[in-house]
Design a protein around this motif. Sequence first.
Motif, short mmCIF file in Angstrom:
data_model
loop_
_atom_site.label_atom_id
_atom_site.label_comp_id
_atom_site.label_asym_id
_atom_site.label_seq_id
_atom_site.Cartn_x
_atom_site.Cartn_y
_atom_site.Cartn_z
N GLN A 18 0.83 -1.21 0.00
CA GLN A 18 0.00 0.00 0.00
C GLN A 18 0.86 1.25 0.00
O GLN A 18 0.56 2.23 -0.70
CB GLN A 18 -0.92 0.00 1.23
CG GLN A 18 -2.04 -1.02 1.19
CD GLN A 18 -3.08 -0.69 0.15
OE1 GLN A 18 -3.38 0.46 -0.14
NE2 GLN A 18 -3.66 -1.72 -0.46
N PRO A 22 2.00 4.59 -5.08
CA PRO A 22 2.16 5.77 -5.95
C PRO A 22 3.38 5.72 -6.85
O PRO A 22 3.42 6.39 -7.88
CB PRO A 22 2.27 6.92 -4.93
CG PRO A 22 1.58 6.43 -3.71
CD PRO A 22 1.88 4.96 -3.66
N PHE A 31 -2.59 9.38 -8.13
CA PHE A 31 -3.77 9.20 -7.27
C PHE A 31 -5.06 9.20 -8.10
O PHE A 31 -6.04 9.86 -7.77
CB PHE A 31 -3.82 10.29 -6.19
CG PHE A 31 -2.67 10.18 -5.21
CD1 PHE A 31 -2.62 9.14 -4.30
CD2 PHE A 31 -1.65 11.11 -5.23
CE1 PHE A 31 -1.56 9.02 -3.41
CE2 PHE A 31 -0.59 11.00 -4.34
CZ PHE A 31 -0.54 9.95 -3.43
N TYR A 52 2.10 10.53 1.33
CA TYR A 52 1.32 9.29 1.38
C TYR A 52 2.20 8.13 1.83
O TYR A 52 1.85 7.38 2.75
CB TYR A 52 0.72 9.01 0.00
CG TYR A 52 -0.02 7.69 -0.11
CD1 TYR A 52 -1.38 7.61 0.16
CD2 TYR A 52 0.65 6.52 -0.48
CE1 TYR A 52 -2.06 6.41 0.06
CE2 TYR A 52 -0.03 5.31 -0.58
CZ TYR A 52 -1.37 5.27 -0.31
OH TYR A 52 -2.04 4.06 -0.40
N SER A 96 -5.28 3.96 4.30
CA SER A 96 -4.63 4.22 3.02
C SER A 96 -5.64 4.72 1.99
O SER A 96 -5.34 5.62 1.20
CB SER A 96 -3.94 2.96 2.51
OG SER A 96 -4.87 1.96 2.11
N TYR A 100 -5.77 8.26 0.13
CA TYR A 100 -5.86 8.30 -1.33
C TYR A 100 -6.94 9.27 -1.78
O TYR A 100 -6.72 10.10 -2.68
CB TYR A 100 -6.15 6.90 -1.87
CG TYR A 100 -6.64 6.92 -3.31
CD1 TYR A 100 -5.76 7.01 -4.37
CD2 TYR A 100 -8.01 6.91 -3.58
CE1 TYR A 100 -6.20 7.07 -5.68
CE2 TYR A 100 -8.47 6.96 -4.89
CZ TYR A 100 -7.57 7.04 -5.93
OH TYR A 100 -8.04 7.11 -7.23
N HIS A 104 -6.40 12.44 -3.92
CA HIS A 104 -7.06 12.43 -5.24
C HIS A 104 -7.80 13.75 -5.46
O HIS A 104 -7.68 14.37 -6.54
CB HIS A 104 -8.03 11.26 -5.33
CG HIS A 104 -8.93 11.30 -6.52
ND1 HIS A 104 -8.54 10.89 -7.78
CD2 HIS A 104 -10.22 11.74 -6.66
CE1 HIS A 104 -9.53 11.06 -8.63
NE2 HIS A 104 -10.57 11.57 -7.99
N PHE A 335 -4.84 2.94 -9.59
CA PHE A 335 -4.15 2.98 -8.31
C PHE A 335 -4.08 1.56 -7.79
O PHE A 335 -5.10 0.95 -7.46
CB PHE A 335 -4.90 3.88 -7.31
CG PHE A 335 -4.09 4.21 -6.09
CD1 PHE A 335 -3.08 5.15 -6.15
CD2 PHE A 335 -4.33 3.58 -4.88
CE1 PHE A 335 -2.33 5.47 -5.02
CE2 PHE A 335 -3.58 3.89 -3.75
CZ PHE A 335 -2.58 4.84 -3.83
#
Length: 366
Positions: A18, A22, A31, A52, A96, A100, A104, A335
């Motif tokens: 996780q 990215p 994202f 992140y 997570s 995200y 995003h 993603f």
Amino acid sequence: MDGFIFSLVMLVVIGLLQAFVPYWVKETIVFGVTVPDQQVYHPVVKASKKIYTLTLLGLLAIIIVGYVLWHLNSTVNDELLIIVGIILQFILIGISMLMYLILHNKITELKKVEEWGAELKQVKVTDWSVRARDEMLPIFYFLLPIFVVGGLIIYTYSQYPLLPENIATHWGPNGQPDAFTNKNRFSVIAIPLILLVMQIMFAGIIELTRRSGIKISVTRTKQSIRQQLAMRKYSSWFMFLMTMLITILFSILQLTTIHSDLVGESTMLTMFIVFIFITIIGSIAFAVKLSSLGDSKGDNYSTSGITDVDEDQYWIGGLIYFNRNDPSVFVEKRFGVGWTVNLARPIAIACIFGPIVLILLISIFA
């Protein structure tokens, strides 16, 4: 102890996967948002990825330390350890996903305010010759396990009089059955039927993925072709590995129902451990292999004044794909590693809910 080790390994694997997502997806998808080549190194984009990853790594470290200390200072059984471990995994995944969504929305708003790509002409590239280089495993590989299960069902019925009156339906952390149902013509083949549903699902996914479009980047033509072909090839290999592992595991469980003395308790536990670790190692190898095929490798081509078609409008939150104009049933995730479905295609709904419904029905009637 075994339950604690399994849960700890799963926590580490899930957390690391996780945290570094990215940096494994395409550079031009941040994202879940399409980013033109000119903005892939934007300070906010770079900072968002870093925040992140570091946040999740820090959270993972805290969870692991807490989980280990709790285990060392308490006397609990493996089952509770596994339950707590699973809860921690879901907490990690949930956080997570929350991060995200926040990032995003941040990148989406930044793209809108700064009008990324407004001055660029959007171009779509199609090259039918690329399909000739597709190296996905043929469907034949995925049909072989189905024939094995068919033979297992026939063998089960041939041994019906010898089967016990109570049929195992669930196995505990020690690899031994801990839940049973009454013997009947349907319950004795419940496990092979569930296995058969999963095998057909895997075969269907592979075949539909093979027929799905190969998306080529206009600015990174050669790299995107290489990445797409590798993605398809390694996905089919990983799917075949999972199909074989599940087939072997379920087949042994079914045979131990017919012949209770076939596999000892220690052997059964070892089998579960091997299954878990091969699955983990295979998942890590799959993710790492795909991450090494990123868009940053190689030179960009024809980047002046043009960009790829922006498909953000077809992605809900960058996670859910709905595009009636795309005949593909499976498309690459924006993603994460792997594939997701095009919910605009009715067959995609069947692929998602069909196997779930069938497995639930088999479980209920068994």
